[in-house]
Enzyme design. Structure first.
Site, mmCIF file in Angstrom:
data_model
loop_
_atom_site.group_PDB
_atom_site.id
_atom_site.type_symbol
_atom_site.label_atom_id
_atom_site.label_comp_id
_atom_site.label_asym_id
_atom_site.label_seq_id
_atom_site.Cartn_x
_atom_site.Cartn_y
_atom_site.Cartn_z
ATOM 1 C CG ASP A 116 -14.469 7.087 4.403
ATOM 2 O OD1 ASP A 116 -14.967 7.223 5.499
ATOM 3 O OD2 ASP A 116 -15.281 7.678 4.266
ATOM 4 C CG ASP B 168 -20.235 10.916 7.292
ATOM 5 O OD1 ASP B 168 -19.497 11.629 6.815
ATOM 6 O OD2 ASP B 168 -19.863 9.841 7.190
ATOM 7 C CD GLU C 4 -16.837 15.904 3.558
ATOM 8 O OE1 GLU C 4 -16.471 15.675 4.894
ATOM 9 O OE2 GLU C 4 -18.305 15.366 3.285
#
Length: 958
Positions: A638, A470, A473
């Protein structure tokens, strides 16, 4: 997790400085420390360091220069034919230096790489300060066959060009249609701005260009920003991954082609009424055209070149349960027990950041997750053939050197000793807030051993079964190297409240009329804490806030062309590492930001191979890039507990299928906000048909496990029974995807590519070629509409539940009964679906008898296949592929391979048999059967297949 998810760390370039609630970590090589639930006074990251510099995106700036109108373009000179195409020099006609300094000379290379693939490559003659994506990072499609010889007549594609005012066209040789044309549009190529335009046919159908929350089709007016972004699933904004590829489906000629720009640059794509404009802020032009001619062909051609998807382990097809808020080992155990108590299958339980000590990667909280109890829990889970997947955030905590215990955090020292962390331009460590656990600089410098070691050591402590990657990015919650000189204040709170109570509910939820409102309210966990008022000051730095022109690499923090980045200020460094952060070989983040997650996935995958030799690594990751599917599956990020996001999960799955990431799923019932029983009931059933099936939600939201509501539990058991029955079908599709690149979930327009009316259908989907799912995507209804292409003509559809043919009409939007707890499901005639009696876990299911569902088409024919192996080996030494074919009232099964499936064949169900047979024979033996409403039920086959259902060829005749 969401960008609200916490400043989990003061970060070090490639590592995370986990910061938050507590004291020193219990990490690999460190002793247990004070509880992470400590209430002692702590520092707080100041809010002002999270704010970027306000940018006005050019697309919203009326005074911005139109590059297409201002640029003068290039002339093509010195053209030379080559065995595979041509080369030439592009000479700048006149410098305009609109959004950077124009390059005077460019090299053009055109290469016919295969009959279905053409490459157009344009780069500056002088590559000083130009980033060219290395082939060892992202594979470059290569010439098929003899590189020195090619018969151009064999190519599906033709390259044509004009020398003066250079432009080019790519033409389909069979139809003479122009697939791509820059005629009338000058090429712009400067150090910080590349732009080319192509014409498109009117009423075009463009899909792909992920990742964003959008419908299947990118209609005129769409702006696609390709910049990996940690943001909570805004509609139409740039989110986690970047996939610069699109399909152009043309109904006039009944053809589809794909276009791929192999670049990691920051990009922007504008879809017009009759044009597409593609921009990048660095790099070179490296375009690939794939001729198709069908959507499936084009997808397969593209995915084959970037890298076929990973073959996921069989157990990954089971149900996964997660939430942010399982904050003790007792809670995890309770959830597992509740699933068993309510008889809802549970394959894998997940942990969010709750298990960590002070949110440091590779640690466990010694008070909430004491090691002996943690290991006992995992041992029991594995004993029951269940699995465990913890989160791994992309960052390494920077320990406080003034705290001896804190300073024992070994992952930081491993990375620091091998010099893998990101740097500032001056050579100092880049320290942000919430950074990556997989050390990007290490990836570029080919240093993997430390990553392998920390993951292996972590596994030895707490034996997990896969990794959830997670925040990659990569995300940083402050702008710039805000932690420089401040890590001695660690651990520190984020500048916002973590886990504040969610107050939103789905559309259609009426509190006053909700019979379960009281129970919902009582389930809310008051876990929010108030952060300290003390603060960590930001480091001072000099930044050019103006979007000015600059030589060399240019103004990379604030480039002269401002993209529409879905953050409050559009600053490239907001919720991200600054573009001028420097990697091990001097490469700046500006050029490879979009690659960060992909490179983490590559390193993590290979580290998992060290933990599980010759076992298929299981990983689900958030940020992806072309070829990421070779290493990981993907979840949709999300999302929100609302009906719109249940719908958007379908086109998002299609987009990921195009991108080569078929193992996809969304957070079922929604991540942000509170779900309710109606939405969760519908979504649990919808999610049960996605390849990756996981329920997950936010810390401050109410509980939403399927057993929380009786109605949801019943709906879940119903749809899970179907999913687990179809596990052999899904596993066969996993194998097909792994070997061919075909998506598992398929759009109607891919299945019936010549029917324009299906181009925008994204509220229904096919699973493989054989199943049609029509979910309810709005509240308060008990019916849903759906289309069934070719029905009443060349196609036949059967209701899954009644097993009877449904008499639909082609082109009609049919109304289907869909009371709460029921999801319409149909079988397309012409398919054979392998089944297996469902068990509580995947392992139990695999021990049960097989079955077959045969759905005849209008000609009484059908076909299908079944693939089996041990379900986990990376290199498969033994496998079984069974081909099924039906014609003339005979089902033939032809197995090949040496994998032995001991389970018998128990039954075969044949749909669409017009008359009751006089007899049914297995080989030459009469067998038991019943006949009801055009369906033949053949039973008792287990006594004929005691040596295994598919140990040899067989026929069934009727």
């Amino acid at each position: 997790m969401i960008f609200l998810k916490l400043i989990k760390s003061i970060v070090i370039g490639l590592g995370l400085v986990s910061a938050i609630q507590a004291a020193p970590a219990s990490s690999i090589g460190s002793s247990a420390s004070a509880s992470s639930s400590s209430e002692s006074s702590q520092a707080t990251i100041p809010n002002d360091v999270t704010l970027g510099v306000k940018q006005i995106p050019n697309i919203f700036n009326d005074s911005a220069v139109d590059a297409n109108a201002a640029a003068k373009g290039y002339d093509l000179v010195n053209v030379t034919n080559t065995p595979r195409g041509l080369t030439g020099i592009l000479k700048l006609k006149e410098a305009t230096n609109i959004y950077g300094y124009d390059f005077d000379y460019l090299n053009l290379t055109v290469e016919y790489q295969a009959d279905t693939r053409l490459n157009v490559h344009i780069e500056p003659t002088d590559l000083s300060d130009v980033f060219v994506l290395p082939e060892h990072l992202v594979v470059k499609p290569l010439v098929e066959g003899d590189a020195q010889s090619y018969n151009f007549d064999n190519s599906d594609l033709v390259f044509e060009y004009s020398n003066t005012d250079f432009s080019f066209e790519v033409i389909r040789s069979s139809t003479k249609e122009v697939l791509f044309s820059t005629k009338g549009n000058p090429l712009v190529f400067s150090n910080q701005f590349i732009q080319f335009n192509s014409s498109l046919p009117k009423n075009h159908v463009i899909t792909g260009l992920g990742e964003s929350i959008h419908g299947l089709v990118n209609e005129p007016g769409s702006v696609k920003t390709l910049f990996a972004n940690d943001v909570g699933d805004p509609i139409d904004g740039n989110i986690y991954g970047v996939h610069p590829v699109y399909l152009d489906q043309r109904y006039d000629t009944e053809t589809t082609h794909a276009v791929y720009w192999r670049t990691s640059a920051i990009q922007e794509v504008l879809i017009g009424e009759e044009s597409i404009t593609w921009r990048a802020l660095s790099g070179v032009i490296d375009l690939y055209f794939f001729s198709g001619p069908t959507p499936k062909d084009a997808i397969q051609q593209y995915v084959k070149e970037i890298g076929l998807p990973a073959f996921q382990p069989y157990w990954s097809l089971g149900y996964h349960q997660c939430r942010w808020g399982y904050d003790t080992i007792e809670k995890l155990s309770e959830v597992v027990e509740n699933f068993k108590k309510f008889n809802i299958p549970l394959e894998t339980i997940w942990s969010d950041i709750d298990y960590m000590d002070s949110y440091k990667d590779f640690t466990y909280d010694p008070h909430r997750f004491p090691l002996d109890e943690y290991r006992k829990f995992l041992d029991e889970l594995h004993k029951n053939n269940q699995h465990y997947v913890p989160i791994l955030d992309a960052a390494i905590y920077v320990p406080n050197p003034n705290n001896a215990t804190d300073n024992e955090y070994q992952p930081f020292h491993y990375g620091n000793e091998t010099d893998v962390f990101l740097k500032n331009p001056d050579g100092s460590l880049y320290i942000g807030a919430v950074w990556q656990v997989t050390l990007f600089s290490r990836f570029l410098s080919r240093k993997h051993s430390d990553m392998d070691k920390v993951i292996k050591d972590w596994y030895e402590l707490t034996p997990f079964d896969g990794i959830w990657a997670d925040m990659n990015e990569v995300s940083s919650f402050c702008v710039g190297s805000c932690g420089t000189g401040k890590y001695f204040e660690n651990p520190a709170y984020p500048p916002f409240t973590v886990g504040s109570k969610a107050t939103s509910y789905p559309v259609g939820f009426d509190v006053s009329n909700a019979s379960e409102w009281k129970s919902i309210q009582s389930s809310i966990s008051a876990t929010a804490k108030t952060s300290s008022t003390s603060s960590v000051s930001s480091s001072s730095s000099t930044i050019d806030y103006m979007n000015t022109l600059a030589p060399g690499k240019g103004n990379i923090n604030y480039p002269p062309y401002a993209i529409y980045n879905m953050q409050g200020d559009s600053d490239l460094a907001t919720h991200a590492v600054s573009p001028n952060a420097t990697h091990a070989d001097g490469t700046v983040e500006y050029d490879i930001h979009n690659l960060y997650g992909y490179l983490q996935e590559n390193a993590t995958y290979h580290a998992l191979l060290e933990v599980f030799p010759n076992k298929r690594p299981f990983m689900i990751s958030r940020s992806t890039f072309p070829r990421a599917g070779k290493w990981t599956g993907h979840w949709g990020g999300d999302n929100t507990a609302d009906w719109a996001y249940a719908y958007f999960s379908i086109p998002q799955a299609f987009s990921m299928g195009i991108a080569g990431l078929p193992f996809f799923g969304a957070d079922v019932c929604g991540f942000n906000g509170n779900s309710d029983s109606e939405l969760c009931s519908r979504w649990m059933q919808l999610g049960s048909f996605f390849p990756f099936y996981r329920n997950h939600n936010y810390l401050g939201a109410i509980d939403q496990e399927p057993y929380v509501w009786e109605s949801v539990a019943e709906a879940t058991r119903t749809s899970m029974a179907i999913r687990y029955l179809l596990l052999p079908y899904y596993y066969t599709l996993l194998h097909e995807s792994h070997t061919t690149g075909l998506p598992i979930l398929r759009a109607f327009s891919w299945q019936f590519p010549n029917d324009r009316s299906l181009s925008g259908v994204d509220n229904q989907f096919f699973v493989g070629d054989g199943l049609v799912v029509t979910p309810v995507l709005e509240p308060g209804v008990d019916k849903v509409k759906g289309v069934f292409p070719g029905a009443g003509k060349e196609e036949v559809y059967y209701d899954w539940y009644t097993q009877r043919e449904v008499h639909f009409k082609d082109g009609k939007n049919e109304t289907l009964d869909a009371p709460l707890g029921h999801i319409p499901l149909h079988i397309r005639g012409g398919n054979v679906l392998p089944t297996q009696e469902p068990g509580y876990t995947v392992a139990e299911s695999r021990q049960n008898p097989f079955g077959l569902i045969v759905a005849l088409d209008n000609d009484g024919k059908a076909q299908g296949s079944l693939y089996l192996d041990d379900g986990e080996s990376l290199v498969v030494d033994s496998s079984l592929l069974v081909s099924f074919s039906v014609s003339d009232n005979t089902l033939s099964a032809s197995p090949s391979g040496d994998y032995k499936a001991d389970q018998p064949l128990a039954n075969v169900t044949i749909l669409g048999v017009g008359h009751k047979p006089k007899s049914v024979k297995f080989e030459n033996a009469n067998v038991d059967f019943t006949y009801k409403k055009s369906t033949v039920f053949v039973t008792g086959l287990d006594k004929y297949t005691k040596d295994g259902a598919f140990s040899k060829d067989f026929t069934i005749t009727w």
